[in-house]
Design a protein around this motif. Structure first.
Motif, PDB file in Angstrom:
ATOM      1  N   GLY A 121       0.766  -1.390   0.109  1.00 20.73           N
ATOM      2  CA  GLY A 121      -0.004   0.066   0.082  1.00 20.73           C
ATOM      3  C   GLY A 121       0.820   1.417   0.039  1.00 20.73           C
ATOM      4  O   GLY A 121       0.288   2.190  -0.146  1.00 20.73           O
ATOM      5  N   ARG A 122       2.179   1.332   0.301  1.00 21.46           N
ATOM      6  CA  ARG A 122       3.071   2.484   0.272  1.00 21.46           C
ATOM      7  C   ARG A 122       4.109   2.002  -0.496  1.00 21.46           C
ATOM      8  O   ARG A 122       4.805   0.789  -0.719  1.00 21.46           O
ATOM      9  CB  ARG A 122       3.386   2.633   1.567  1.00 21.46           C
ATOM     10  N   VAL A 123       4.872   3.176  -1.169  1.00 26.13           N
ATOM     11  CA  VAL A 123       6.119   3.055  -1.683  1.00 26.13           C
ATOM     12  C   VAL A 123       7.127   3.926  -1.171  1.00 26.13           C
ATOM     13  O   VAL A 123       6.569   5.047  -0.424  1.00 26.13           O
ATOM     14  CB  VAL A 123       6.307   3.235  -3.025  1.00 26.13           C
ATOM     15  N   ALA A 124       8.560   3.996  -0.995  1.00 25.40           N
ATOM     16  CA  ALA A 124       9.493   4.831  -0.526  1.00 25.40           C
ATOM     17  C   ALA A 124      10.396   5.145  -1.603  1.00 25.40           C
ATOM     18  O   ALA A 124      10.766   4.274  -2.208  1.00 25.40           O
ATOM     19  CB  ALA A 124      10.299   4.106   0.803  1.00 25.40           C
ATOM     20  N   THR A 125      10.826   6.286  -1.549  1.00 27.54           N
ATOM     21  CA  THR A 125      11.616   6.888  -2.729  1.00 27.54           C
ATOM     22  C   THR A 125      12.716   7.646  -1.902  1.00 27.54           C
ATOM     23  O   THR A 125      12.481   8.451  -0.915  1.00 27.54           O
ATOM     24  CB  THR A 125      10.907   8.101  -3.615  1.00 27.54           C
ATOM     25  N   SER A 126      13.839   7.634  -2.603  1.00 23.14           N
ATOM     26  CA  SER A 126      15.150   8.146  -2.121  1.00 23.14           C
ATOM     27  C   SER A 126      15.616   9.240  -3.286  1.00 23.14           C
ATOM     28  O   SER A 126      15.796   8.739  -4.291  1.00 23.14           O
ATOM     29  CB  SER A 126      16.324   7.203  -1.587  1.00 23.14           C
ATOM     30  N   GLY A 131       1.650   7.108  -0.522  1.00 23.99           N
ATOM     31  CA  GLY A 131       0.266   6.232  -0.507  1.00 23.99           C
ATOM     32  C   GLY A 131       0.169   5.595  -2.115  1.00 23.99           C
ATOM     33  O   GLY A 131       0.335   6.632  -2.895  1.00 23.99           O
ATOM     34  N   VAL A 132      -0.091   4.443  -2.264  1.00 33.03           N
ATOM     35  CA  VAL A 132      -0.221   3.886  -3.547  1.00 33.03           C
ATOM     36  C   VAL A 132      -1.244   4.219  -4.216  1.00 33.03           C
ATOM     37  O   VAL A 132      -1.508   4.595  -5.330  1.00 33.03           O
ATOM     38  CB  VAL A 132       0.331   2.098  -3.625  1.00 33.03           C
ATOM     39  N   ALA A 133      -2.278   4.028  -3.538  1.00 35.37           N
ATOM     40  CA  ALA A 133      -3.442   4.281  -4.154  1.00 35.37           C
ATOM     41  C   ALA A 133      -3.804   6.036  -4.233  1.00 35.37           C
ATOM     42  O   ALA A 133      -4.376   6.066  -5.511  1.00 35.37           O
ATOM     43  CB  ALA A 133      -4.740   4.003  -2.985  1.00 35.37           C
ATOM     44  N   SER A 134      -3.296   6.878  -3.342  1.00 30.63           N
ATOM     45  CA  SER A 134      -3.446   8.193  -3.751  1.00 30.63           C
ATOM     46  C   SER A 134      -2.345   9.137  -4.382  1.00 30.63           C
ATOM     47  O   SER A 134      -2.655  10.019  -4.978  1.00 30.63           O
ATOM     48  CB  SER A 134      -3.728   8.884  -2.103  1.00 30.63           C
ATOM     49  N   GLY A 135      -1.428   8.425  -4.215  1.00 34.24           N
ATOM     50  CA  GLY A 135      -0.007   9.085  -4.915  1.00 34.24           C
ATOM     51  C   GLY A 135       0.400  10.130  -4.074  1.00 34.24           C
ATOM     52  O   GLY A 135       1.114  10.991  -4.513  1.00 34.24           O
ATOM     53  N   LYS A 136      -0.124  10.430  -2.906  1.00 39.52           N
ATOM     54  CA  LYS A 136       0.328  11.442  -2.055  1.00 39.52           C
ATOM     55  C   LYS A 136       1.436  11.060  -0.912  1.00 39.52           C
ATOM     56  O   LYS A 136       1.387  10.021  -0.485  1.00 39.52           O
ATOM     57  CB  LYS A 136      -0.843  12.086  -1.172  1.00 39.52           C
ATOM     58  N   VAL A 137       1.943  12.197  -0.605  1.00 34.47           N
ATOM     59  CA  VAL A 137       3.112  12.053   0.666  1.00 34.47           C
ATOM     60  C   VAL A 137       2.374  11.693   1.832  1.00 34.47           C
ATOM     61  O   VAL A 137       1.515  12.294   2.244  1.00 34.47           O
ATOM     62  CB  VAL A 137       4.391  13.193   0.496  1.00 34.47           C
ATOM     63  N   VAL A 138       2.886  10.562   2.261  1.00 36.95           N
ATOM     64  CA  VAL A 138       2.215  10.291   3.672  1.00 36.95           C
ATOM     65  C   VAL A 138       3.398  10.356   5.037  1.00 36.95           C
ATOM     66  O   VAL A 138       2.830  10.620   6.090  1.00 36.95           O
ATOM     67  CB  VAL A 138       1.734   8.799   3.701  1.00 36.95           C
ATOM     68  N   ARG A 139       4.601  10.464   4.610  1.00 35.42           N
ATOM     69  CA  ARG A 139       5.657  10.771   5.422  1.00 35.42           C
ATOM     70  C   ARG A 139       6.906  11.171   4.770  1.00 35.42           C
ATOM     71  O   ARG A 139       7.039  10.840   3.584  1.00 35.42           O
ATOM     72  CB  ARG A 139       5.904   9.457   6.503  1.00 35.42           C
ATOM     73  N   GLU A 140       7.604  11.913   5.463  1.00 34.79           N
ATOM     74  CA  GLU A 140       8.868  12.666   4.924  1.00 34.79           C
ATOM     75  C   GLU A 140       9.900  12.672   5.744  1.00 34.79           C
ATOM     76  O   GLU A 140       9.822  12.953   6.874  1.00 34.79           O
ATOM     77  CB  GLU A 140       8.835  13.881   4.094  1.00 34.79           C
ATOM     78  N   MET A 141      11.036  11.799   5.535  1.00 38.75           N
ATOM     79  CA  MET A 141      12.243  11.817   6.470  1.00 38.75           C
ATOM     80  C   MET A 141      13.645  12.835   5.634  1.00 38.75           C
ATOM     81  O   MET A 141      13.150  12.484   4.580  1.00 38.75           O
ATOM     82  CB  MET A 141      12.565  10.538   6.824  1.00 38.75           C
ATOM     83  N   GLU A 142      14.231  13.232   6.466  1.00 37.72           N
ATOM     84  CA  GLU A 142      15.609  13.787   5.916  1.00 37.72           C
ATOM     85  C   GLU A 142      16.623  13.096   6.345  1.00 37.72           C
ATOM     86  O   GLU A 142      16.713  12.636   7.380  1.00 37.72           O
ATOM     87  CB  GLU A 142      15.578  15.362   6.125  1.00 37.72           C
ATOM     88  N   ARG A 143      17.795  12.878   5.474  1.00 34.30           N
ATOM     89  CA  ARG A 143      18.852  12.400   5.659  1.00 34.30           C
ATOM     90  C   ARG A 143      19.369  13.301   6.742  1.00 34.30           C
ATOM     91  O   ARG A 143      19.525  14.513   6.731  1.00 34.30           O
ATOM     92  CB  ARG A 143      19.789  12.468   4.392  1.00 34.30           C
TER      93      ARG A 143
END
Length: 359
Positions: A200-205, A215-227
């Motif tokens: 249900g989710r993907v993560a990108t770097s 969110g895979v269904a919505s295409g919206k960011v559900v969480r963001e982390m910073e290095r």
């Protein structure tokens, strides 16, 4: 390659004529697939260390096997060569070549769908999803313009694919319609993408220093982390979460490993030396065990290689292969010894694991 168990090396697997580039266990742990800088792959019996099949890429002088995957049922494997524009599907029992999946470009990466009915071959400017039974192309995925594929994966349910490009965007694709469902935008090149185990989710770097969960269904960011600012700039490689693990994400670069809790988005553990990697050792590879509970990382420092076995939940080191420096070609970069090709037996640490090694 070397097959290790808790007590130390179990078997030294000799048969490749050049560097071993990757390894993967079969689903039952009874066999091991290795491939590398010679025109072939080898299937080994893990109990005896004996060769079961040699799968040779013939007719392509200078080719090396740059990628390979085991099918979920363990009955077939697919290999691809650096000089080949095809993925080759082999029967494990007989070693017979079953089909060639041709795409016109050199294949850089290959994935097998969870049901074993689809194979994804990834090239520089396109990716093709194949019917594994008929060897016919089912979908061809292409980014706009001349953007390159940085990464591409199939979802755990096999209903979607996802890809990352070097021009600020990642894409979620429908396997049914072969169309783009969502574009995922960063401010710089997207270097890696993985599905979570729930699909249900993907993560990108990205090179922009962020890791985003969508969110895979919505295409919206559900969480963001910073290095962290204390971490060096190369983009993070993301380890694919285990199918049963949707609450943890692991990324790494030369500075070490970063472990996030996905429920809170909190950075739970930093493992490594951050910006001090030049003097304290660089991390050259990492992988999660099949069950997601064990984490393997390899560090290179003072011309030596060190392989650490850790708890993925706490980051605590459980075991260090202290003799890895000599056994794994210590004067060469750790990536040539241990990296994404390291694999744990599905039955767990007690049975053993295999690490890439110079012959």
């Amino acid at each position: 390659a070397t097959l290790w168990s808790r007590g130390g090396p179990r078997h030294v697997l000799r048969g490749h004529r050049a560097h071993v580039a990757g390894v993967e266990f079969f689903p039952l742990g009874d066999k091991l697939l290795t491939w590398g800088d010679d025109p072939g792959a080898i299937i080994w019996d893990t109990a005896s260390g004996q060769v079961l099949q040699e799968l040779r890429h013939v007719g392509h002088p200078g080719a090396v096997v740059s990628c390979a995957r085991v099918f979920p049922a363990g009955d077939r494997v697919v290999t691809c060569g650096s000089a080949d524009s095809v993925g080759l599907v082999w029967d494990v029992g007989t070693g017979r070549l079953l089909s060639a999946l041709g795409g016109g470009e050199s294949v850089r990466h290959v994935e097998v769908g969870p049901a074993g009915d689809r194979v994804l071959t990834v090239m520089e400017h396109s990716a093709i999803l194949w019917d594994a039974g008929t060897a016919e192309a089912h979908c061809r995925f292409q980014h706009d313009g001349q953007s390159r594929f940085s990464s591409a994966v199939i979802s755990p349910h096999g209903d979607r694919a996802a890809s990352a490009s070097n021009q600020r965007r990642a894409f979620i694709w429908s396997v049914t319609t072969c169309a783009v469902e969502h574009e995922l935008i960063h401010s710089n090149a997207v270097m890696d993408i993985v599905f979570f185990g729930d699909g249900g989710r993907v993560a990108t770097s990205s090179i922009d220093g962020t890791v985003r969960v969508w969110g895979v269904a919505s295409g919206k960011v559900v969480r963001e982390m910073e290095r962290p600012r204390s971490w060096p700039q190369p983009p993070l490689h993301l380890l694919r979460p285990a199918q049963s693990d949707s609450d943890r994400l692991v990324g790494y670069n030369i500075g070490g490993l970063l472990l996030w809790n996905m429920t809170s988005g909190e950075l739970r553990h930093r493992i490594g030396s951050g910006h001090q990697w030049a003097s304290l050792g660089r991390t050259d590879g990492a992988i999660l065990a099949t069950g997601g509970d064990i984490l393997l990382d390899c560090r290179n420092f003072d011309g030596k290689n060190e392989v650490n076995v850790r708890s993925a939940a706490s980051g605590q080191r459980l075991l260090t292969l202290e003799k890895a420096a000599s056994d794994l070609g210590g004067r060469r970069p750790c990536t040539m010894a241990v990296g994404v090709g390291a694999a744990f037996d599905p039955e767990g640490f007690g049975r053993g694991f295999s690490l890439r090694q110079l012959p």
